[in-house]
Enzyme design. Structure first.
Site, short mmCIF file in Angstrom:
data_model
loop_
_atom_site.label_atom_id
_atom_site.label_comp_id
_atom_site.label_asym_id
_atom_site.label_seq_id
_atom_site.Cartn_x
_atom_site.Cartn_y
_atom_site.Cartn_z
N LYS A 223 -14.26 11.00 8.66
CA LYS A 223 -15.69 10.72 8.43
C LYS A 223 -16.27 11.68 7.41
CE LYS A 223 -17.47 8.96 12.80
NZ LYS A 223 -18.23 9.41 13.97
N LYS B 4 -37.77 8.57 25.65
CA LYS B 4 -36.71 7.77 25.04
C LYS B 4 -36.13 6.74 26.02
CE LYS B 4 -33.73 6.08 22.44
NZ LYS B 4 -32.88 6.40 21.36
N PHE C 259 -39.57 -9.00 20.79
CA PHE C 259 -38.61 -8.80 21.88
C PHE C 259 -38.75 -9.86 22.97
CE2 PHE C 259 -35.70 -5.13 21.76
CZ PHE C 259 -35.85 -4.88 20.41
N GLY D 110 -27.23 -6.04 23.78
CA GLY D 110 -26.02 -5.24 23.81
C GLY D 110 -26.21 -4.04 22.93
N CYS E 164 -26.94 1.34 22.80
CA CYS E 164 -28.08 2.04 23.42
C CYS E 164 -28.60 1.37 24.69
CB CYS E 164 -29.21 2.18 22.40
SG CYS E 164 -28.75 3.27 21.04
C1 UDX Z 1 -32.48 0.08 20.38
C2 UDX Z 1 -33.97 0.43 20.31
O1 UDX Z 1 -34.69 -0.68 19.75
C3 UDX Z 1 -34.16 1.67 19.47
O2 UDX Z 1 -35.54 2.05 19.46
C4 UDX Z 1 -33.33 2.80 20.07
O3 UDX Z 1 -33.45 3.98 19.29
C5 UDX Z 1 -31.88 2.40 20.17
O4 UDX Z 1 -31.76 1.17 20.91
P1 UDX Z 1 -30.74 -1.07 18.72
O5 UDX Z 1 -29.69 -0.83 19.75
O6 UDX Z 1 -30.43 -0.78 17.28
O7 UDX Z 1 -32.05 -0.23 19.06
O8 UDX Z 1 -31.10 -2.62 18.82
P2 UDX Z 1 -32.39 -3.53 19.12
O9 UDX Z 1 -32.94 -4.03 17.86
O10 UDX Z 1 -33.31 -2.88 20.07
O11 UDX Z 1 -31.67 -4.75 19.84
C6 UDX Z 1 -30.94 -4.55 21.06
C7 UDX Z 1 -30.33 -5.82 21.54
O12 UDX Z 1 -31.32 -6.69 22.05
C8 UDX Z 1 -29.55 -6.64 20.50
O13 UDX Z 1 -28.34 -7.08 21.09
C9 UDX Z 1 -30.48 -7.79 20.20
O14 UDX Z 1 -29.79 -8.93 19.77
C10 UDX Z 1 -31.14 -8.00 21.54
N1 UDX Z 1 -32.45 -8.65 21.50
C11 UDX Z 1 -33.50 -8.06 20.85
C12 UDX Z 1 -32.64 -9.86 22.15
O15 UDX Z 1 -31.72 -10.42 22.75
N2 UDX Z 1 -33.88 -10.45 22.12
C13 UDX Z 1 -34.93 -9.87 21.49
O16 UDX Z 1 -36.02 -10.46 21.52
C14 UDX Z 1 -34.73 -8.64 20.82
#
Ligand code: UDX
Length: 451
Positions: A39, A220, A265, A273, A276
């Site tokens: 990396k 968080k 959301f 998934g 996080c």
């Molecule tokens: C998330 C948080 O949003 C972020 O603030 C934190 O720092 C890390 O975790 P991330 O894991 O990048 O970020 O993805 P995010 O955009 O939150 O989406 C998470 C999951 O939810 C994805 O699998 C996405 O497809 C799903 N999702 C999101 C849905 O199924 N429906 C929605 O309406 C929104």
């Protein structure tokens, strides 16, 4: 402290690499640190070892400008930094739901004994409440006697796919201090340091919130729990819509106009998934158990349960759509990443569904614009197609599981001739039903049986 702040960022994954580049972009001298020499080599050449839009350009320009370097050497880091940001992973523990904090402990164990100059260590990783307090004790115990070092907790809220914008223009900066100033008292030294390093973001307009360690840690995990709950709420409604013939996308649209609820959301589909949300809600439940308040978070068990049911029910619906058995059926899976604009397949519902159908005997072929390498590393036995067209060719059923623009932008009439049976299951409710039907396809969404 140096005239021009000297910063190390330890851990160069999605969070750390982006933070290092953003700090360099803000004008600081930055040293990224990782134990993985591959990396470090890639980043030193200005190459990002994962997919994140905008990051390669930001990295390259700052490496070229000489503001950003990378190393595996903790002694160099200790000697260099006024501030040491920690952005290592806190994955789910392999045998429990709790967070595995071994990477944080290893960083403190490597860095603290080498510290000689006054500095601030700043934790950014997502951790169970109580960790900062413990890490601070560890830091003081391991640093040479008399070293002027303190710990700040500064959680990161970046989303993959938007990491650069979320880091350069964060929607809030949360700063957890061991001993925050009381009302009317002047800011502590730690607070001043944090205001200095985040000055460009504060000037841009990011709210700067100072609090105690525990609150900052909880901000968080509670934010991620709220987001997970919102998604599982709409997915629970999708289950009810399936049973009643209602349409969850219209329902979401209608409730989203209430600005107390909001439209974001609320996209029902195969669920959440990634690296996080799933592990953070599980670690939060585990921590609540240790604190004797598990009842307070028992709802998160349902949030996780609803989310996992999405995967199982999508597999069941796909089975129904191919006549009850996967054996002998070719299933094209569009999408392996946990969401678009990412190559991350950690706890990806898309890849999980593909693997379940494969295990059930389906002839599965997966395509993803960016996540093929990671998908193949996780499931080397599944078939992978080099193009969308190749994936669609001969399919008995197409599953759209990650809403990449490459898929939502497909012209249904142009590709209708490719599958054996032009039937699509829209796992993200992201396609225009009318257009796909008009293009000759049989369409099925999730939570909208009559759409
Ligand atoms: C998330 C948080 O949003 C972020 O603030 C934190 O720092 C890390 O975790 P991330 O894991 O990048 O970020 O993805 P995010 O955009 O939150 O989406 C998470 C999951 O939810 C994805 O699998 C996405 O497809 C799903 N999702 C999101 C849905 O199924 N429906 C929605 O309406 C929104």
């Amino acid at each position: 402290m140096s005239e021009r702040l000297r910063i190390t960022v330890i851990g160069t994954g999605y969070l750390g690499a982006t933070h290092a580049a953003a700090m360099a972009e803000s004008g600081y001298d930055v040293l990224g640190v990782d134990i993985d020499p591959r990396k470090v080599d890639a980043l030193s050449r200005g190459e990002v070892p994962f997919y994140e839009p905008g990051l390669p350009e930001l990295l390259e320009s700052n490496v070229t400008a000489g503001r950003l370097r990378f190393t595996t050497d903790f002694a160099e880091a200790a000697e260099f930094g006024d501030l040491h940001f920690i952005g290592v992973g806190t994955p789910q523990h392999p045998r429990t739901n709790a967070a595995d904090l071994s990477q944080i402990d290893a960083v403190i164990g490597s860095l603290a004994p080498l510290l000689r100059r006054p500095c601030t260590v700043i934790g950014k990783s997502t951790v169970p409440v109580g960790t900062a307090e413990r890490v601070r004790e560890q830091l003081h115990a391991l640093a040479p006697a008399g070293t002027d070092v303190d710990l700040v907790w500064n959680p990161e809220f970046l989303r993959e796919g938007f990491a650069v914008a979320d880091t350069l223009t964060p929607d809030r900066i949360v700063v957890g201090l061991a001993d925050p100033a009381g009302p009317g008292e002047p800011p502590t030294r730690d607070e001043e340091v944090m205001r200095r390093v985040y000055a460009p973001m504060i000037e841009w307009g990011s709210p700067f919130l100072v609090m105690d360690y525990a609150t900052s840690e909880l901000v968080k995990v509670s934010a991620n729990s709220f987001l997970a709950t919102k998604i599982s709420f709409i997915n629970a409604m999708a289950e009810v819509c399936e049973a009643t013939g209602a349409d969850v996308t219209r329902l979401a649209e209608a409730i989203g106009y209430d600005d107390r609820i909001g439209p974001k959301f609320l996209r029902a589909g195969i669920g959440f998934g990634g690296g996080c949300l799933p592990k953070d809600i599980r670690a939060f439940m585990a921590r609540a158990g240790e604190l004797g308040v598990s009842d307070a978070l028992s709802f998160l068990r349902d949030v996780d349960g609803i989310n996992n049911r999405r995967r199982a029910s999508t597999v069941a619906l796909a089975r129904e759509l191919v006549g009850g058995r996967f054996v002998g059926k070719r299933i094209a899976v569009l999408g392996a990443a946990f969401k678009p604009d990412s190559d991350d397949v950690r706890d990806s519902p898309a890849l999980d569904i593909a693997a379940a159908i494969y295990t059930a005997g389906g002839d599965v072929v997966v395509h993803d614009p960016q996540a093929m390498v990671n998908a193949e590393a996780a499931y080397p036995n599944m078939a992978y197609a080099g193009s969308v067209e190749e994936a669609l060719t001969g399919a008995d059923l197409v599953l759209l599981l990650t809403e990449w623009p490459e898929y939502t932008g497909l012209d249904p009439a142009m590709v209708v001739g490719l599958p054996s049976n032009p039937s699509i299951l829209d796992g993200r409710n992201c396609l225009d039903v009318g257009r796909w039907r008009a293009g000759g396809w049989t369409y099925r969404g999730l939570g909208r049986p009559n759409a």
